[in-house]
Write a protein that holds these residues in place. Structure first.
Motif, PDB file in Angstrom:
ATOM      1  N   GLY A  38      44.313  19.809 -23.575  1.00 27.02           N
ATOM      2  CA  GLY A  38      44.716  18.696 -22.908  1.00 27.02           C
ATOM      3  C   GLY A  38      46.487  18.602 -23.000  1.00 27.02           C
ATOM      4  O   GLY A  38      46.994  17.652 -22.483  1.00 27.02           O
ATOM      5  N   LYS A  41      48.911  22.964 -20.522  1.00 26.82           N
ATOM      6  CA  LYS A  41      49.289  24.202 -20.197  1.00 26.82           C
ATOM      7  C   LYS A  41      48.824  24.832 -18.842  1.00 26.82           C
ATOM      8  O   LYS A  41      49.440  25.267 -18.035  1.00 26.82           O
ATOM      9  N   THR A  43      48.025  22.939 -16.439  1.00 30.72           N
ATOM     10  CA  THR A  43      48.774  22.202 -15.385  1.00 30.72           C
ATOM     11  C   THR A  43      49.990  22.769 -15.063  1.00 30.72           C
ATOM     12  O   THR A  43      50.380  22.973 -13.798  1.00 30.72           O
ATOM     13  N   SER A 396      40.682  18.592 -19.283  1.00 28.56           N
ATOM     14  CA  SER A 396      41.242  20.001 -19.652  1.00 28.56           C
ATOM     15  C   SER A 396      40.134  20.926 -19.656  1.00 28.56           C
ATOM     16  O   SER A 396      39.129  20.565 -20.371  1.00 28.56           O
ATOM     17  N   GLY A 398      39.454  22.654 -22.437  1.00 27.45           N
ATOM     18  CA  GLY A 398      38.721  22.719 -23.936  1.00 27.45           C
ATOM     19  C   GLY A 398      37.973  21.375 -23.901  1.00 27.45           C
ATOM     20  O   GLY A 398      36.838  21.174 -24.803  1.00 27.45           O
TER      21      GLY A 398
HETATM   22  N1  LIG Z   1      42.674  17.591 -11.612  1.00 28.54           N
HETATM   23  C1  LIG Z   1      43.136  16.596 -12.420  1.00 28.54           C
HETATM   24  N2  LIG Z   1      42.806  15.251 -12.272  1.00 28.54           N
HETATM   25  C2  LIG Z   1      43.178  14.275 -13.200  1.00 28.54           C
HETATM   26  N3  LIG Z   1      43.795  14.814 -14.697  1.00 28.54           N
HETATM   27  C3  LIG Z   1      43.848  15.927 -14.730  1.00 28.54           C
HETATM   28  C4  LIG Z   1      43.601  17.092 -13.788  1.00 28.54           C
HETATM   29  N4  LIG Z   1      43.890  18.219 -14.141  1.00 28.54           N
HETATM   30  C5  LIG Z   1      44.373  18.079 -15.569  1.00 28.54           C
HETATM   31  N5  LIG Z   1      44.427  16.594 -15.865  1.00 28.54           N
HETATM   32  C6  LIG Z   1      44.892  16.134 -17.062  1.00 28.54           C
HETATM   33  O1  LIG Z   1      46.041  16.654 -17.309  1.00 28.54           O
HETATM   34  C7  LIG Z   1      46.086  16.701 -18.792  1.00 28.54           C
HETATM   35  C8  LIG Z   1      46.498  18.241 -19.156  1.00 28.54           C
HETATM   36  O2  LIG Z   1      45.294  19.167 -18.817  1.00 28.54           O
HETATM   37  P1  LIG Z   1      45.575  20.727 -18.768  1.00 28.54           P
HETATM   38  O3  LIG Z   1      44.110  21.074 -18.183  1.00 28.54           O
HETATM   39  O4  LIG Z   1      46.767  21.082 -18.246  1.00 28.54           O
HETATM   40  O5  LIG Z   1      45.459  21.042 -20.258  1.00 28.54           O
HETATM   41  P2  LIG Z   1      45.571  22.377 -21.263  1.00 28.54           P
HETATM   42  O6  LIG Z   1      46.556  22.440 -21.908  1.00 28.54           O
HETATM   43  O7  LIG Z   1      45.462  23.394 -20.159  1.00 28.54           O
HETATM   44  O8  LIG Z   1      44.023  22.306 -22.232  1.00 28.54           O
HETATM   45  P3  LIG Z   1      43.091  23.355 -22.618  1.00 28.54           P
HETATM   46  O9  LIG Z   1      43.530  24.209 -23.674  1.00 28.54           O
HETATM   47  O10 LIG Z   1      41.858  22.583 -22.751  1.00 28.54           O
HETATM   48  O11 LIG Z   1      42.692  24.218 -21.197  1.00 28.54           O
HETATM   49  C9  LIG Z   1      44.755  16.506 -19.327  1.00 28.54           C
HETATM   50  O12 LIG Z   1      45.047  15.248 -19.970  1.00 28.54           O
HETATM   51  C10 LIG Z   1      43.815  16.369 -18.188  1.00 28.54           C
HETATM   52  O13 LIG Z   1      42.746  15.565 -18.431  1.00 28.54           O
END
Ligand SMILES: Nc1ncnc2c1ncn2[C@@H]1O[C@H](COP(=O)(O)OP(=O)(O)OP(=O)(O)O)[C@@H](O)[C@H]1O
Ligand SMILES: [Mg+2]
Length: 502
Positions: A38, A41, A43, A396, A398
């Motif tokens: 979360g 990354k 995003t 996210s 995870g």
């Molecule tokens: N389509 C979406 N709508 C609403 N919130 C989102 C969306 N995509 C991501 N988020 C939120 O944005 C934040 C960042 O999410 P992201 O997927 O970029 O994390 P990550 O670093 O890739 O985590 P992981 O290691 O779990 O894959 C999180 O709080 C997630 O809930």
């Protein structure tokens, strides 16, 4: 600088996913992008490649400002992305997957031979000489599919390659093959962004690293100069809780479950298994060795065609997941994409789902109870969500994984099968889950833990069963559980010690 991102901000309703993030990438480097589940990354990658529109921020590629509005535009600009779940078409041939959409005019009426030659040229240098490009992609391992996806992305884009958790479903050997490919591409001058929760891999492959936390840029540094604990501190914002180290092995204990000669032809050879109250049985083996198949026949996902199981009350029926659940089994499978969460449902609904199915749909679980359950697990597993009513698809990767785990824990099964429960889960949550396994077993739950990480098996298991070529080949107990012995058992040849199966 090959790629520069400046001051990127992205908000979703209720969440600031990225808050003024800067990132840069050199030609000929592997740059690891790290952070908790979360952290932002994926995003960042999605804003860079036009999947999401950013709120603000600037992107330069080779000194020119770009603003891709779709993955296609990003590809055309030179940025290719490969995700953990390979986004190719398994029912098409390897050659079709490599060439589709590339040269519409030339391939409008394609000669098979031309397409094949083209595909073979694209794969040259990737170490896939054994792959027949006229075969369906789906017949090859995930690792091969992953490399085919990379070859396609590189051919289409050619400057920047983004790998978002590419190794999450690969075993050690396959990861090494992938890394060879990555090193080759680095040598050719590509800039590569590598996202992973495996810190060993980050230290092995990356030249620099950037850490995000709660959507903010925390640090960018040379990997070689970074200390492991310092890195974890950057990611979590605090120290990793003192690991309790290795579990104190339980031996003896009340026998809860006896499995005799359970098997399914073509999937897993007959095996016996005795499960005692409160014990953790680790299942070690390479990908495809029969670990998941063992779990599948135990849970009736693949109905066994021989063998039986009994508990203290007599025979139990493991022919379908429904009967296995009735017998007190739970199973959190590895593949959260196909077996896991329902993206449209809320965190609360996803967690209550299995429990509801077990109680029967005619007796709905009261909302208040669902909410209490959900909030309890959000806290215990540290699920990062604005609340229990958030759609799981918005979390996210995870955090979605943690919801799947919570669903099975909420059922409070007597015997819980966990297939790679910490894949894609960050270091902090990883330690939390191991701690939770300790707590649950102290309360009497028995756990079958499938894991490719020896450290995890060693830390958590009372016994480790090694699976090879679809057989249970040896069992290590207590102090025998150590990396060297597990590896020996996995690598041993068929002749030599006999299988422990009947
Ligand atoms: N389509 C979406 N709508 C609403 N919130 C989102 C969306 N995509 C991501 N988020 C939120 O944005 C934040 C960042 O999410 P992201 O997927 O970029 O994390 P990550 O670093 O890739 O985590 P992981 O290691 O779990 O894959 C999180 O709080 C997630 O809930
Ligand atoms: Mg992600």
């Amino acid at each position: 600088m090959l790629l520069t991102i400046e001051d990127l901000t992205k908000t979703f309703p209720g969440t600031v996913a990225l808050d003024g993030v800067c990132f840069d990438l050199r030609a000929g480097e592997v740059h690891a992008l790290l952070g908790e589940n979360g952290a932002g990354k994926s995003t960042l990658v999605k804003c860079l490649t036009g999947v999401h529109a950013r709120d603000s921020g600037t992107i330069w590629l080779e000194g020119k400002e770009i603003s891709p509005a779709s993955t296609l535009e990003a590809q055309e600009a030179g940025i290719g992305t490969v995700y953990q779940e390979v986004n190719l078409l398994p029912n098409l041939t390897v050659a079709e997957n490599l060439t589709f959409g590339r040269q519409p005019t030339r391939f409008g009426m394609v000669s098979g031979r031309k397409m094949r030659a083209e595909a073979e040229a694209m794969l040259a240098g990737y170490g896939l000489d054994h792959v027949n490009v006229t075969r369906e992609l789906g017949t090859y391992s995930v690792a091969v599919q992953q490399i085919v996806a990379i070859a396609r992305a590189v051919a289409l884009s050619g400057k920047v390659l983004i790998l978002d958790e590419p190794t999450a479903s690969l075993d050690a050997r396959e990861t090494e093959t992938l890394f060879q490919v990555v090193r080759g591409l680095r040598e050719r001058g590509l800039g590569i962004v590598f996202i992973s929760h495996f810190l060993d891999q980050v230290f092995e492959i990356s030249d620099r690293l950037t850490v995000l936390r709660n959507g903010r840029h925390i640090t960018t540094a040379d990997t070689a100069g970074m200390d492991r604990l310092e890195l974890i501190h950057h990611m979590l914002g605090h120290e990793l809780e003192e690991a309790e180290g290795r579990r104190r092995h339980r031996q003896g204990g009340v026998e809860r479950l006896q499995v005799r000669g359970l098997a399914r032809r073509g999937k897993i050879e007959p095996f016996d298994l005795t499960v005692r109250e409160g014990e953790v049985i680790g299942l070690a083996g390479l990908l495809g060795s029969g670990r998941t198949e063992t779990a599948d026949v135990l849970f009736g996902r693949t109905p066994p065609d021989r063998g039986d199981a009994t508990d203290a009350d007599g025979p139990i029926d493991l022919r379908t997941p429904r009967t296995a659940i009735a017998a007190g089994f739970g199973y959190a499978p590895e593949d959260r994409k196909t077996d896991g969460v329902i993206a449209d449902l809320s965190v609360r609904e996803n967690i209550a789902l299995a429990l509801q199915a077990r109680r029967g749909w005619t007796k709905p679980i009261p909302r208040a109870e669902q909410r209490r359950l959900a909030n309890d697990y959000i806290r215990r597993l540290d699920i990062r969500t604005p609340g229990a009513e958030k759609a799981v698809g918005d979390l996210s990767g995870g955090n979605q994984q943690k919801v799947v785990l919570a669903r099975w824990l909420a059922m409070n099964p007597r015997f819980l099968i966990l297939d790679e429960p910490t894949r894609g889960i960050d270091v902090g949550a990883h330690a939390e889950i191991l701690k939770l396994i300790g707590e649950l077993t102290a309360q009497g739950m028995s756990i079958l833990l499938i894991s490719s990480e020896f450290d995890e098996l060693i830390a958590a298991s009372d016994r480790v069963i090694v699976v090879r070529d679809r057989r249970h080949v040896s069992e290590l107990v207590g102090e025998e559980i150590e990396t060297g012995r597990i590896i020996d058992a996995i690598a041993a040849h068929e002749n030599g010690e006999g299988a422990m199966t009947p």
